[in-house]
Design an enzyme around this catalytic site. Structure first.
Site, short mmCIF file in Angstrom:
data_model
loop_
_atom_site.label_atom_id
_atom_site.label_comp_id
_atom_site.label_asym_id
_atom_site.label_seq_id
_atom_site.Cartn_x
_atom_site.Cartn_y
_atom_site.Cartn_z
N TYR A 129 0.83 -1.20 0.00
CA TYR A 129 0.00 0.00 0.00
C TYR A 129 0.87 1.26 0.00
O TYR A 129 1.73 1.43 0.86
CB TYR A 129 -0.89 -0.02 1.24
CG TYR A 129 -1.95 1.03 1.25
CD1 TYR A 129 -2.96 1.01 0.29
CD2 TYR A 129 -1.94 2.05 2.19
CE1 TYR A 129 -3.93 1.98 0.29
CE2 TYR A 129 -2.92 3.01 2.20
CZ TYR A 129 -3.91 2.98 1.24
OH TYR A 129 -4.87 3.94 1.24
N CYS A 150 31.43 41.67 18.05
CA CYS A 150 31.74 41.11 16.74
C CYS A 150 30.88 41.72 15.64
O CYS A 150 29.68 41.89 15.81
CB CYS A 150 31.50 39.61 16.82
SG CYS A 150 31.64 38.79 15.27
N CYS A 204 28.58 38.41 14.38
CA CYS A 204 27.52 37.78 15.17
C CYS A 204 27.11 38.60 16.38
O CYS A 204 26.15 38.25 17.06
CB CYS A 204 27.95 36.38 15.62
SG CYS A 204 29.27 36.40 16.83
#
Length: 925
Positions: free
Chosen positions: A352, A819, A822
DNA sequence: GCAAGGTC
C-alpha cells in the site's frame, strides 16, 4: 450510541450468527478474508455486491467460541461528504460570511450510493457489524459513517471494532478475538476538521474569487467564469512556503567573502587544506591573516585522526520519502509518483503506497521478500548475497519514529522482471521500491577517513581523505554515492612548505527556490496535509495558477500567487502561514483524547475565523493593492478608484511580445509593469514621491533595445531633496540616475514602506535586480559624486557593519568590542608571529565565528586602509583570487617550498608578485 | 464553481 445487546461470542449456544465485516478498501477486505478463512470449513467464497469494485467475501470463522458466518465487504475511503444545505450551495445564494453558521449536512454522494445499498442489504441480514477500517482518526470517522448507514437499515446490530496495526495474519487473528467498541472521540476530531475546512475554505474562496475576478483582468489560460481563486487551510500555507522562499531568494544581496586555501602536492597525490575559520567577509581582516601566513608559510602537522566512517542505508520507505526520492532521482512529480505507485499497488507489485510508517513490524518476514527478488537480472545476485549468512551483508532494518498503525513501509509484494504494460516510470518506481527495500536490510557502507590538521603561522587548516572499504548497501542502492578521495600520508609534527597558499574570494549565494522535496519537507514539518494528500496540495498550486515549476523543477510563485500572499500579509493575517493548521491539529488531538469537547472547539474556532473573515473583507483594500501591482484593473469593477496608466513605455525585456506600461496603483503610486502573465513578472519601480506621470513621445537616445519612451514626471516638492527639480523628463531604461537616486531616497511607495519582517525588500525580481545593479553605476545620494554609493560616502556616517562598530566602540575598550558578524563580545589578544609579535587584535569568542580585527586598525591606522582594500578587491586581476593561483606560482614569488617549488603569493596591497605587503612600496597610498 | 480527507 447503543450497539445492540450482548457481548461478543459465546452466547448463541453454538448456532452460527451472521456478521457483516467492512474494511476501508477492497484490498483489505480481501486480505483479511484470506487470513480468517484459512483452515475454515467451506473456505473462501466471493460474490458481487452493488458496487463493481467492492466484492463481498464469505467464510466461516469462530470469534471467542461463537461460530460466525462472515460477510466481508468494503467501502472506498469516506462513504459520506459534508456540504452546505442546498440553499447555501449556489455561490450567490448567500453572503459568504453566512457560511460560518449555514446549516450543513453529511450525506452519501451519488457515486457512493451503490456501496451504500450493499451495506444496507447486507446489514439487514446480519446481527453483528465488525468494522475493519484503518486504525487512524479518519478510519474511525469512516467507521461511524458505515455505522450510520448500517444501523439505519438494521437497528439491532451489535457493533464492534477490530484494531490491527498491520495486515499480517497473526495480527489479524489476534484482532478478531479482541474486538473493542468504536471510539467516538476519534471520529469527532475528524468531524471538527471537516466542518472547519469546509466553512473557512468556502467562505474565503467565494469572497476572493468574486471580488478579485471582478476587479482585475486576470488573463489566465482559462475561461474567466471558470477561474477560481481558492483558499484552503492546506493549499495556502503550501503557497506561503513557495512565496516566502521566493522573497528570500529575491532579496538576497550577494556579499563577497575571503578565505585562505592551501594545497600540498606530493607523489602520493594532492591535499587541499581548508581554512578552519571558514571565511571572512572583511577583506582587510582576511588579508592581514593571509599576510601572516605568507610570511611564515612553513606548515606543521598538528593532528592526524583516522577513523572508520559508516554511511547508513535509508529508513524503510514511507510515502513522503517515496515522493521525495522519486523527485530527486527521477524528477517525477509527487502527484505522478502517487499515480504510478497506485498502479503498481493495484496490480499487486508493491504494498500500500500511502503510509507514514518508516519501520517494519518485527513480525514481518523480511527474508521472504528478499527471497522473491533473487531471480532479477539486475539486483537478483545482490538479493542472493543478502540471504547468504556467510556474506555478512544482512542487517535488521532501522526503524524511524513514524507509525500510522495501519500500513507497513512501502515494499515489494510480488517479483517482476518488468511487465510489458509498464511505462518507464513504472519500471523506475518499482526498481526504487525494490532497491530501497534491499538497501534497508543491508549493512552500511564502510570507509576509513583520515583528517589532517595543519598550522601555518598560528592559523589552522584541515583536509581529509576517504577510502571506501565496503560499499555494502550502496552496491544495490545505486541512486546514492559516496565519493572516495586520497590525500598524502602525513606524520604528526611533520613540516613542509605548501605548494600553493592563496587568498581566494567568493560570493554568498541566495537560497535556491524550493524543490519538490524541499516543499514536501516544509509541509511535513508544519503538519500540512497527510501522506496521501500532500502531493494534491502541491498540484493544486499549479492548477490554480498560484505557482509554476521552473525548468530545474523548483517552485516559483506566479504574480497571482505572490499578490495573494502579499495581500493577506499586508492585512496582517497569517492565513498563509501554517499556524491555523497547527492549531486545528492540536485541537483535533485534544478532542480525540477527550480534553476538549468537539462542539466547544468548533464554536470557538468558527467564531474566530468569522471575525477574521469580516475583518479581512473590511480590509480588502490591501488585497486590492497587492493585486494592482501585478494586474490591470478591470472595467467590470464598480470600484471608483482611478487608473491613469496603461500607456506603453517600451517592450518588455523579459517577455518580448508584451508591453511595459505606466500604471497608477490605487494608493496613488506609479509603476511600470508588464502585461504578460503569468510568464512574466517584470516591474520597474518608480520613486514614491511622484504626483503625476505621463508617457511622452520622446524616445531615449541611450537605452536599448528601443524605443523607450520617456516619461514626464512631477514630484511632490516636500518629498524630494531641495537640489532636485519637481519636473523631470525621465527614462526607465536604466540611463536615468535621477530616478534611481529618488527611488533610493524616497522609496517606491507602498511596497517598500510597508515591507514586513520576513519579506524581501524587493517585491519582484526586477526590483531587486534594479537595486543591486544600480549600485555600481549611480552617484552618491548625499554628495552627488560618482564613484561610490551612499553606503561608502566619505562625507556621511557610514552604514556598513564594520564602520558602525568603529564608531560605537571605543578603540581600546576590551570588553566593549562586539563582533561585526555575530554581535558577541570580542576579547583582546596578542599576536605571536614574527612580523606581528606583540600586536594586539580582537577576536570573537563565539564558537564557529570568524571575526578578527587588529586593534590598531580600528583607529584608522590600519596598515591596509579600507579604501585600499576596496579598490584592490574590485580588481580581480590584482587580487589573490581563484584566477591567481597558477599565475602566482609561475611568477617570481618570494618564497620557495622545501622542494624548491615557488609558492604562489602576491602582495595583497598592490597585487605585485615580486614582493609582499610588509615591504610594499605602494603601502598607504 | 469552494476545503481536505479517504479511496478506485
Amino acid at each position: 450510541m447503543a450497539y445492540g445487546g450482548g457481548g461478543c461470542g459465546g452466547g448463541s449456544g453454538g448456532r452460527a450468527i451472521r456478521v457483516l465485516n467492512v474494511a476501508e478498501k477492497p484490498s483489505v477486505a480481501k486480505a483479511v478474508s484470506g487470513f480468517l478463512s484459512k483452515n475454515q470449513q467451506g473456505g473462501l467464497r466471493v460474490r458481487d455486491g452493488r458496487s463493481r469494485y467492492n466484492k463481498i467475501f464469505e467464510f466461516n470463522h469462530t470469534v471467542n467460541g461463537q461460530p460466525c458466518h462472515m460477510s466481508f465487504t468494503s467501502v472506498t475511503g469516506h462513504l459520506m461528504e459534508l456540504d452546505f444545505d442546498d440553499r447555501f450551495r449556489r455561490w450567490h445564494s448567500c453572503d459568504p460570511v453566512d457560511l460560518y453558521h449555514a446549516s450543513v449536512r453529511k450525506f452519501v454522494p451519488e457515486d457512493k450510493s451503490d456501496i451504500r445499498r450493499t451495506l444496507e442489504e447486507e446489514a439487514r441480514k446480519c446481527q453483528w457489524l465488525i468494522l475493519w477500517l484503518d486504525c487512524d482518526r479518519e478510519g474511525e470517522n469512516i467507521a461511524f459513517e458505515v455505522i450510520e448507514v448500517c444501523t439505519q437499515a438494521n437497528r439491532n446490530l451489535n457493533v464492534w471494532r477490530a484494531r490491527f496495526s498491520a495486515l499480517i495474519e497473526r495480527e489479524i487473528q489476534n484482532s478478531v478475538q479482541n474486538l473493542v467498541r468504536p471510539n467516538q472521540l476519534f471520529a469527532d476530531a475528524v468531524d471538527l476538521r471537516q466542518e472547519i475546512d469546509l466553512r473557512i475554505g468556502a467562505s474565503f474562496t467565494r469572497f476572493q474569487t468574486m471580488f478579485l475576478r471582478d476587479a482585475f483582468m486576470i488573463n489566465l489560460a482559462t475561461d474567466d467564469r471558470n477561474l477560481v481563486i481558492s483558499y484552503g487551510p492546506c493549499q495556502f500555507p503550501t503557497l506561503g512556503f513557495v512565496v516566502e522562499r521566493y522573497w528570500e531568494n529575491q532579496s538576497h544581496e550577494a556579499e563577497e567573502f575571503w578565505t585562505i586555501n592551501c594545497t600540498h602536492n606530493t607523489d602520493e597525490g594532492t591535499a587541499n587544506f581548508k581554512w578552519m575559520r571558514g571565511h571572512f567577509f572583511d577583506y582587510t581582516c582576511a588579508a592581514i591573516v593571509y599576510e601572516m601566513c605568507i610570511q611564515e608559510p612553513t606548515v606543521t602537522v598538528t593532528e592526524i585522526k583516522e577513523q572508520e566512517k559508516l554511511k547508513y542505508p535509508p529508513l524503510p520507505l514511507s510515502t513522503l520519502e517515496l515522493e521525495k526520492r522519486a523527485s530527486r532521482f527521477f524528477h517525477m512529480s509527487p502527484a505522478h509518483t502517487m499515480k504510478v505507485a497506485e498502479d503498481l499497488y493495484q496490480a499487486g507489485f508493491i504494498s500500500y503506497p500511502r503510509t507514514e510508517t518508516d519501520g517494519f513490524s518485527e513480525k514481518t518476514d523480511l527474508r521472504a521478500i528478499v527471497f522473491e527478488q533473487q531471480g532479477h537480472p539486475l539486483w537478483g545476485s545482490y538479493a542472493q548475497l543478502l540471504l547468504n549468512p556467510e556474506a555478512g551483508l544482512w542487517r535488521n532494518p532501522s526503524s524511524g519514529r513514524h507509525d500510522d498503525k495501519a500500513h507497513p513501509p512501502i515494499h515489494p509484494t510480488r517479483f517482476s522482471p518488468g511487465e510489458s504494460g509498464w511505462s518507464r516510470d513504472h519500471h523506475r518506481l518499482y526498481e526504487l521500491v525494490v532497491r530501497h527495500f534491499l538497501a534497508c536490510v543491508s549493512q552500511p557502507a564502510k570507509a576509513a577517513e583520515t583528517s589532517v590538521e595543519i598550522d601555518i603561522a598560528g592559523e589552522a587548516f584541515s583536509s581529509s581523505g576517504r577510502v571506501i572499504h565496503a560499499k555494502n548497501y550502496l552496491d544495490v542502492y545505486t541512486f546514492e554515492s559516496w565519493g572516495g578521495s586520497m590525500i598524502p600520508t602525513y606524520t604528526l609534527g611533520q613540516q613542509f612548505m605548501p605548494t600553493t597558499l592563496t587568498l581566494d574570494s567568493g560570493v554568498t549565494r541566495p537560497p535556491p527556490l524550493l524543490s519538490e522535496a524541499d516543499l514536501l519537507t516544509c509541509m511535513d514539518k508544519a503538519g500540512i496535509g497527510t501522506d496521501a494528500t500532500m502531493h494534491e496540495h502541491i498540484q493544486k498550486l499549479l492548477d490554480r495558477h498560484y505557482a509554476i515549476k521552473t525548468p530545474d523543477i523548483r517552485f516559483s510563485p506566479t504574480n497571482l500567487g505572490e499578490a495573494l500572499v502579499m495581500g493577506y500579509d499586508d492585512m496582517g493575517y497569517e492565513l498563509w502561514k501554517p499556524y491555523l493548521r497547527a492549531m486545528m491539529e492540536s485541537d483535533m488531538k485534544a478532542v480525540s483524547i477527550g480534553t476538549k469537547r468537539k462542539t466547544e472547539v468548533l464554536e470557538t474556532c468558527l467564531q474566530q475565523m468569522k471575525a477574521c473573515f469580516i475583518d479581512a473583507r473590511a480590509n480588502k483594500g490591501k488585497l486590492f493593492e497587492a493585486m494592482a501591482i501585478f494586474f490591470e484593473r478591470s472595467n467590470r469593477s464598480n470600484d471608483n478608484q482611478h487608473n491613469t496608466g496603461g500607456d506603453v513605455v517600451r517592450k518588455c525585456s523579459i517577455c518580448h511580445e508584451s508591453d511595459l506600461v505606466l500604471k497608477q496603483k490605487p494608493d496613488g503610486h506609479f509603476m511600470v509593469g508588464c502585461l504578460g502573465f503569468p510568464q512574466c513578472r517584470n516591474v520597474v519601480w518608480l520613486p514614491g514621491s511622484i504626483s503625476q506621470a505621463a508617457v511622452t513621445h520622446d524616445i531615449c537616445g541611450i537605452c536599448t533595445p528601443g524605443p523607450v519612451f520617456k516619461i514626464q514626471f512631477k514630484f511632490r516638492r516636500l518629498e524630494i531633496p531641495p537640489n532636485y527639480n519637481v519636473d523631470h523628463l525621465g527614462c526607465i531604461g536604466g540611463c536615468d540616475d535621477t530616478l534611481r537616486q529618488l527611488v533610493e531616497i524616497c522609496g517606491t511607495g507602498a511596497r517598500t514602506a510597508s515591507s514586513v519582517s520576513g519579506r524581501g525588500q524587493g517585491a519582484t525580481s526586477s526590483n531587486s535586480a534594479q537595486r543591486s545593479s544600480s549600485r555600481g553605476r549611480m552617484a552618491c545620494v548625499y554628495c552627488r559624486q560618482t564613484g561610490h554609493s551612499s553606503d561608502f560616502c566619505p562625507s556621511q556616517p557610514s552604514r556598513s557593519h564594520t564602520a558602525r562598530n568603529q564608531e560605537t566602540n571605543p578603540p581600546n575598550g576590551e570588553s566593549s568590542i562586539h563582533c561585526n558578524s555575530c554581535g558577541e563580545p570580542c576579547v583582546l589578544r596578542t599576536a605571536n608571529t614574527a612580523t606581528n609579535r606583540g600586536r594586539k587584535f580582537f577576536s570573537c569568542q563565539s564558537q564557529g565565528c570568524n571575526f578578527f580585527i587588529w586593534e590598531d586598525s580600528m583607529n584608522g591606522a590600519s596598515s591596509v586602509s579600507r579604501a585600499n582594500a576596496r579598490s584592490f578587491a574590485s580588481n580581480p586581476s590584482r587580487r589573490g583570487g581563484r584566477g591567481s593561483r597558477t599565475g602566482g606560482r609561475a611568477s617570481g614569488a618570494a618564497f620557495v617550498s622545501a622542494t624548491g617549488e615557488p609558492i604562489s603569493g602576491r602582495c595583497f596591497n598592490c597585487g605585485d608578485p615580486s614582493h609582499f605587503a610588509n615591504v610594499c612600496p605602494n603601502r598607504g597610498r
